[in-house]
Design a protein around this motif. Structure first.
Motif, mmCIF file in Angstrom:
data_model
loop_
_atom_site.group_PDB
_atom_site.id
_atom_site.type_symbol
_atom_site.label_atom_id
_atom_site.label_comp_id
_atom_site.label_asym_id
_atom_site.label_seq_id
_atom_site.Cartn_x
_atom_site.Cartn_y
_atom_site.Cartn_z
ATOM 1 N N VAL A 180 -35.446 -3.395 30.990
ATOM 2 C CA VAL A 180 -35.460 -2.864 29.621
ATOM 3 C C VAL A 180 -36.756 -2.084 29.463
ATOM 4 O O VAL A 180 -37.850 -2.643 29.616
ATOM 5 C CB VAL A 180 -35.377 -3.979 28.570
ATOM 6 N N SER A 181 -36.649 -0.796 29.158
ATOM 7 C CA SER A 181 -37.822 0.048 28.935
ATOM 8 C C SER A 181 -37.683 0.703 27.567
ATOM 9 O O SER A 181 -36.822 1.562 27.362
ATOM 10 C CB SER A 181 -37.950 1.122 30.026
ATOM 11 N N VAL A 182 -38.520 0.289 26.624
ATOM 12 C CA VAL A 182 -38.468 0.791 25.247
ATOM 13 C C VAL A 182 -39.675 1.689 24.991
ATOM 14 O O VAL A 182 -40.821 1.279 25.238
ATOM 15 C CB VAL A 182 -38.463 -0.376 24.231
ATOM 16 N N SER A 183 -39.430 2.893 24.532
ATOM 17 C CA SER A 183 -40.509 3.842 24.210
ATOM 18 C C SER A 183 -41.499 3.951 25.363
ATOM 19 O O SER A 183 -42.716 3.959 25.173
ATOM 20 C CB SER A 183 -41.229 3.419 22.923
ATOM 21 N N GLY A 184 -40.962 4.040 26.566
ATOM 22 C CA GLY A 184 -41.793 4.186 27.756
ATOM 23 C C GLY A 184 -41.546 5.524 28.423
ATOM 24 O O GLY A 184 -40.973 6.450 27.827
ATOM 25 N N CYS A 185 -41.967 5.641 29.657
ATOM 26 C CA CYS A 185 -41.775 6.879 30.400
ATOM 27 C C CYS A 185 -41.803 6.576 31.892
ATOM 28 O O CYS A 185 -42.243 5.502 32.313
ATOM 29 C CB CYS A 185 -42.859 7.903 30.057
ATOM 30 N N ALA A 186 -41.344 7.532 32.682
ATOM 31 C CA ALA A 186 -41.389 7.403 34.131
ATOM 32 C C ALA A 186 -42.629 8.081 34.707
ATOM 33 O O ALA A 186 -42.930 7.913 35.882
ATOM 34 C CB ALA A 186 -40.131 8.004 34.759
ATOM 35 N N ARG A 187 -43.340 8.835 33.886
ATOM 36 C CA ARG A 187 -44.584 9.492 34.290
ATOM 37 C C ARG A 187 -45.278 9.957 33.022
ATOM 38 O O ARG A 187 -44.632 10.458 32.086
ATOM 39 C CB ARG A 187 -44.301 10.679 35.211
ATOM 40 N N SER A 188 -46.565 9.787 32.963
ATOM 41 C CA SER A 188 -47.301 10.197 31.772
ATOM 42 C C SER A 188 -47.313 11.710 31.659
ATOM 43 O O SER A 188 -47.492 12.413 32.658
ATOM 44 C CB SER A 188 -48.745 9.668 31.824
ATOM 45 N N SER B 116 -34.945 3.579 44.342
ATOM 46 C CA SER B 116 -34.821 2.126 44.532
ATOM 47 C C SER B 116 -34.192 1.434 43.330
ATOM 48 O O SER B 116 -33.825 0.261 43.406
ATOM 49 C CB SER B 116 -36.196 1.518 44.825
ATOM 50 N N LEU B 117 -34.057 2.154 42.212
ATOM 51 C CA LEU B 117 -33.456 1.583 40.997
ATOM 52 C C LEU B 117 -31.976 1.946 40.862
ATOM 53 O O LEU B 117 -31.383 1.728 39.807
ATOM 54 C CB LEU B 117 -34.211 2.084 39.760
ATOM 55 N N ALA B 118 -31.384 2.460 41.918
ATOM 56 C CA ALA B 118 -30.014 2.990 41.842
ATOM 57 C C ALA B 118 -28.979 1.945 41.462
ATOM 58 O O ALA B 118 -27.915 2.288 40.925
ATOM 59 C CB ALA B 118 -29.636 3.641 43.174
ATOM 60 N N SER B 119 -29.260 0.677 41.722
ATOM 61 C CA SER B 119 -28.252 -0.351 41.432
ATOM 62 C C SER B 119 -28.704 -1.355 40.375
ATOM 63 O O SER B 119 -28.055 -2.382 40.176
ATOM 64 C CB SER B 119 -27.873 -1.091 42.720
ATOM 65 N N THR B 120 -29.803 -1.077 39.673
ATOM 66 C CA THR B 120 -30.329 -2.013 38.678
ATOM 67 C C THR B 120 -29.862 -1.634 37.274
ATOM 68 O O THR B 120 -30.189 -0.533 36.801
ATOM 69 C CB THR B 120 -31.868 -2.027 38.704
ATOM 70 N N PRO B 121 -29.125 -2.508 36.586
ATOM 71 C CA PRO B 121 -28.738 -2.223 35.196
ATOM 72 C C PRO B 121 -29.983 -1.994 34.341
ATOM 73 O O PRO B 121 -30.924 -2.801 34.391
ATOM 74 C CB PRO B 121 -27.991 -3.487 34.768
ATOM 75 N N THR B 122 -29.995 -0.919 33.585
ATOM 76 C CA THR B 122 -31.207 -0.534 32.853
ATOM 77 C C THR B 122 -30.881 -0.088 31.438
ATOM 78 O O THR B 122 -29.967 0.714 31.219
ATOM 79 C CB THR B 122 -31.943 0.611 33.581
ATOM 80 N N LEU B 123 -31.643 -0.615 30.481
ATOM 81 C CA LEU B 123 -31.595 -0.146 29.099
ATOM 82 C C LEU B 123 -32.815 0.730 28.856
ATOM 83 O O LEU B 123 -33.958 0.298 29.067
ATOM 84 C CB LEU B 123 -31.605 -1.315 28.115
ATOM 85 N N VAL B 124 -32.582 1.951 28.421
ATOM 86 C CA VAL B 124 -33.657 2.876 28.077
ATOM 87 C C VAL B 124 -33.523 3.196 26.598
ATOM 88 O O VAL B 124 -32.499 3.729 26.163
ATOM 89 C CB VAL B 124 -33.575 4.175 28.900
ATOM 90 N N LEU B 125 -34.548 2.861 25.824
ATOM 91 C CA LEU B 125 -34.473 3.063 24.376
ATOM 92 C C LEU B 125 -35.628 3.933 23.916
ATOM 93 O O LEU B 125 -36.783 3.702 24.306
ATOM 94 C CB LEU B 125 -34.495 1.712 23.656
ATOM 95 N N GLY B 126 -35.317 4.940 23.110
ATOM 96 C CA GLY B 126 -36.333 5.840 22.580
ATOM 97 C C GLY B 126 -36.194 6.018 21.082
ATOM 98 O O GLY B 126 -35.196 5.613 20.478
ATOM 99 N N VAL B 127 -37.196 6.654 20.488
ATOM 100 C CA VAL B 127 -37.245 6.850 19.037
ATOM 101 C C VAL B 127 -37.558 8.313 18.759
ATOM 102 O O VAL B 127 -38.558 8.845 19.259
ATOM 103 C CB VAL B 127 -38.318 5.951 18.389
ATOM 104 N N ALA B 128 -36.715 8.952 17.965
ATOM 105 C CA ALA B 128 -36.861 10.384 17.719
ATOM 106 C C ALA B 128 -38.194 10.730 17.053
ATOM 107 O O ALA B 128 -38.727 11.819 17.249
ATOM 108 C CB ALA B 128 -35.698 10.887 16.871
ATOM 109 N N SER B 129 -38.745 9.810 16.257
ATOM 110 C CA SER B 129 -39.985 10.096 15.526
ATOM 111 C C SER B 129 -41.248 9.785 16.336
ATOM 112 O O SER B 129 -42.359 9.948 15.833
ATOM 113 C CB SER B 129 -40.020 9.292 14.217
ATOM 114 N N ASP B 130 -41.080 9.353 17.577
ATOM 115 C CA ASP B 130 -42.216 8.990 18.435
ATOM 116 C C ASP B 130 -42.871 10.260 18.987
ATOM 117 O O ASP B 130 -42.224 11.053 19.664
ATOM 118 C CB ASP B 130 -41.710 8.114 19.584
ATOM 119 N N ILE B 131 -44.167 10.445 18.711
ATOM 120 C CA ILE B 131 -44.866 11.620 19.247
ATOM 121 C C ILE B 131 -45.694 11.274 20.475
ATOM 122 O O ILE B 131 -46.090 12.161 21.235
ATOM 123 C CB ILE B 131 -45.779 12.278 18.191
ATOM 124 N N LEU B 132 -45.978 9.983 20.709
ATOM 125 C CA LEU B 132 -46.788 9.596 21.855
ATOM 126 C C LEU B 132 -45.945 9.488 23.119
ATOM 127 O O LEU B 132 -46.344 9.943 24.192
ATOM 128 C CB LEU B 132 -47.488 8.262 21.578
#
Length: 539
Positions: A265-273, A469-485
């Motif tokens: 579960v990755s909420v309001s995160g990123c794969a690279r800064s 390496s994440l090709a078979s891992t169930p993943t939830l990615v959640l974002g927020v439209a008002s997030d500027i960071l």
């Protein structure tokens, strides 16, 4: 010959007590009622001396000023705190706060840890707390990763009943359901709430690490967490869950140890800064480092850099919320419209930022802010970056092998690790090619860049390879439209890259501004939008 000039300075007036700060920061209240008195205090201290200095021609008597000097209660408050801390530094108690949030458990690893950029921690502590019950086969564990400055205290415990930073999200029937799951939350290494960081004592010399602490990465933090899991006998996580910086760690955990992570579960995160967030954190670090009290990190026996920390937190707070929310909450209202404008906090939004900085400036270690925020900047799951770091680790493996065996003297080891960074001989200048690249829709995507207009279905191929390496891992990615960071396009990028790896179990949720105006802080506040999505995904 010119007549001599005389400098006349006012004497230092007595220190007066400040008025109260904001008494409420509730997002549900349309009106904050700060009662801090902004204009009623006489200037004092260095501000008083500066404003009262008058260079007077000796041939004629001084005359009254056309206007009275402005008062600066915000600077008075900083100076009062400095004076208080200076008095405390002369006592046995010392000025440095304990940087702890109450009772927690501590795992101590006596085995040295090799860090990505070549540093070594000869031993380290990981502070952690748990909720729920670990089942017999130890298959129900969830590792909860924190944001930049959070402690392990995500929820209240019997030994620490203070509400945690994710209090409503953890518990029976909550998103992290403690009737089902065993939840573990740690304070990251590099932090200051019980885990080893710059404020910790270096076992090699018995002194605080300060800025002798080695540079960290997100992956280093995760390695320390997996040492804890090893010690607990947990071979595989039911899920790795995190928001903000924790969202980075959650992805990193899955990428590094895919066989040990069941879900992500990755909420309001990123794969690279990306450059904007790097720029904002750079600004915070620069403000902090320019505080003379920072003393290049060696401030633990003197006054801590509370001025720089306050300003750094104010900058950070600007990135944590959204303009639309502040428009509703503060508008253009002033704290006291009956009084003249002031350079100190005057508008309600200014008093809010001032309160955020005041509250936090002595709650977190300044060096931890530098190290942990830099680790966020360095985060990149792209294949090129991961390959380069893996090569560095291989080259530095001999350090770990030879550590403590006397293969090299401490002086020789220190010399080999000296920072060779130098500033450019000439400052950066805008290039015509930069403007042309922005105007060209056909600009090719390189390893670490992506044109703002690129389709989220078209993530950089380098990132796709790095996340294979994440090709078979169930993943939830959640974002927020008002997030500027951590803007929503970054969560689109994560989801698209995962799908490009062949991962068919990617759930992507985006909360629009109609659902949340809280910006980046939505992950702390939205129990239904964020918590509900997590609960459904984990079931």
């Amino acid at each position: 010959m010119n007549a001599p000039r005389v400098v006349v300075a006012a004497t230092r007036p007595a220190v007066r007590q400040l008025g109260h700060r904001i008494t409420s920061t509730s997002t549900k209240s349309p009106s904050l009622r700060p009662i801090r008195h902004l204009h009623t205090q006489a200037p004092r201290s260095s501000q008083a001396a500066a404003s009262a200095e008058a260079v007077v021609d000796a041939e004629r008597p001084p005359s009254a000023s056309s206007n009275p000097a402005l008062s600066f209660p915000c600077l008075d408050a900083v100076e009062t705190r400095t004076q208080t801390l200076s008095r405390r530094s002369r006592s046995q108690a010392g000025p440095e706060p304990s940087y702890t949030t109450g009772q927690h458990q501590t795992f101590r690893s006596k085995d040295p840890l090799l860090l990505d950029w070549g540093g070594i921690l000869p031993e380290f502590d990981v502070a952690y707390e748990t909720w729920g019950t670990l089942n017999v086969d130890k298959s129900n564990a969830i590792l909860l990763h924190t944001g930049l400055s959070a402690s392990s205290h995500a929820h209240s415990t019997a030994t620490n009943p203070k509400p945690g930073w994710w209090e409503r999200f953890i518990g029976p029937s909550c998103p992290l359901d403690t009737d089902k799951y065993f939840v573990i939350c740690t304070n990251v290494i590099g932090g200051c709430y019980g885990s080893t960081g710059p404020s910790s004592v270096d076992p090699a010399n018995g002194q605080r690490y300060a800025t002798r602490f080695p540079i960290l990465t997100m992956e280093d933090m995760v390695r320390a967490q997996f040492r804890l899991l090893d010690n607990m006998g947990i071979e595989r996580l039911y899920a790795s869950v995190g928001s903000s910086m924790g969202g980075m760690q959650s992805l990193a955990a899955g990428a590094m140890e895919p066989e040990r992570v069941g879900r992500i579960v990755s909420v309001s995160g990123c794969a690279r800064s990306h450059p904007y967030s790097i720029a904002m954190r750079h600004t915070q670090r620069q403000v902090l480092m320019m505080d003379p009290a920072w003393a290049r990190g060696f401030y633990y026996s003197s006054v801590p850099p509370h001025m720089g920390m306050k300003l750094a937190r104010e900058i950070a707070t600007v990135t944590y919320r959204s303009g639309p929310e502040w428009e509703q909450r503060f508008g253009r209202r002033r704290a006291d419209s009956s009084r003249p404008p002031a350079f100190c906090p005057d508008f309600l939004i200014e008093t809010y930022l001032d309160h955020a900085g005041e509250k936090w400036c002595l709650e977190y270690d300044a060096n931890s802010l530098l190290y942990v925020s830099k680790a966020m900047d360095l985060f990149d799951l792209g294949a090129e970056h991961r390959s380069r770091v893996a090569e560095m680790r291989q080259q530095n493996a001999r350090k770990l092998k030879d550590y403590g065996k006397g293969a090299t003297t401490p002086a020789e080891e220190a010399k080999s690790d000296l920072c060779t960074l130098t500033l450019p001989a000439t400052p950066y200048e805008e290039q015509d090619a930069d403007a042309a690249a922005l105007d060209s829709p056909s600009t090719p995507t390189t390893a670490n860049t992506q044109p703002p207009t690129a389709s989220p279905a078209d993530p950089p191929s380098d990132l796709v390879r790095g996340m294979a390496s994440l090709a078979s891992t169930p993943t939830l990615v959640l974002g927020v439209a008002s997030d500027i960071l951590f803007p929503a396009w970054q969560q689109h990028e994560i989801a698209a890259a995962l799908r490009k790896t062949g991962n068919a179990r990617v759930t992507h949720v985006e909360l629009g501004e109609d659902k949340s105006l809280f910006g980046h802080d939505t992950f702390l506040l939205d129990l239904e939008g964020v918590g509900g999505s997590i609960k459904r995904f984990l079931e």
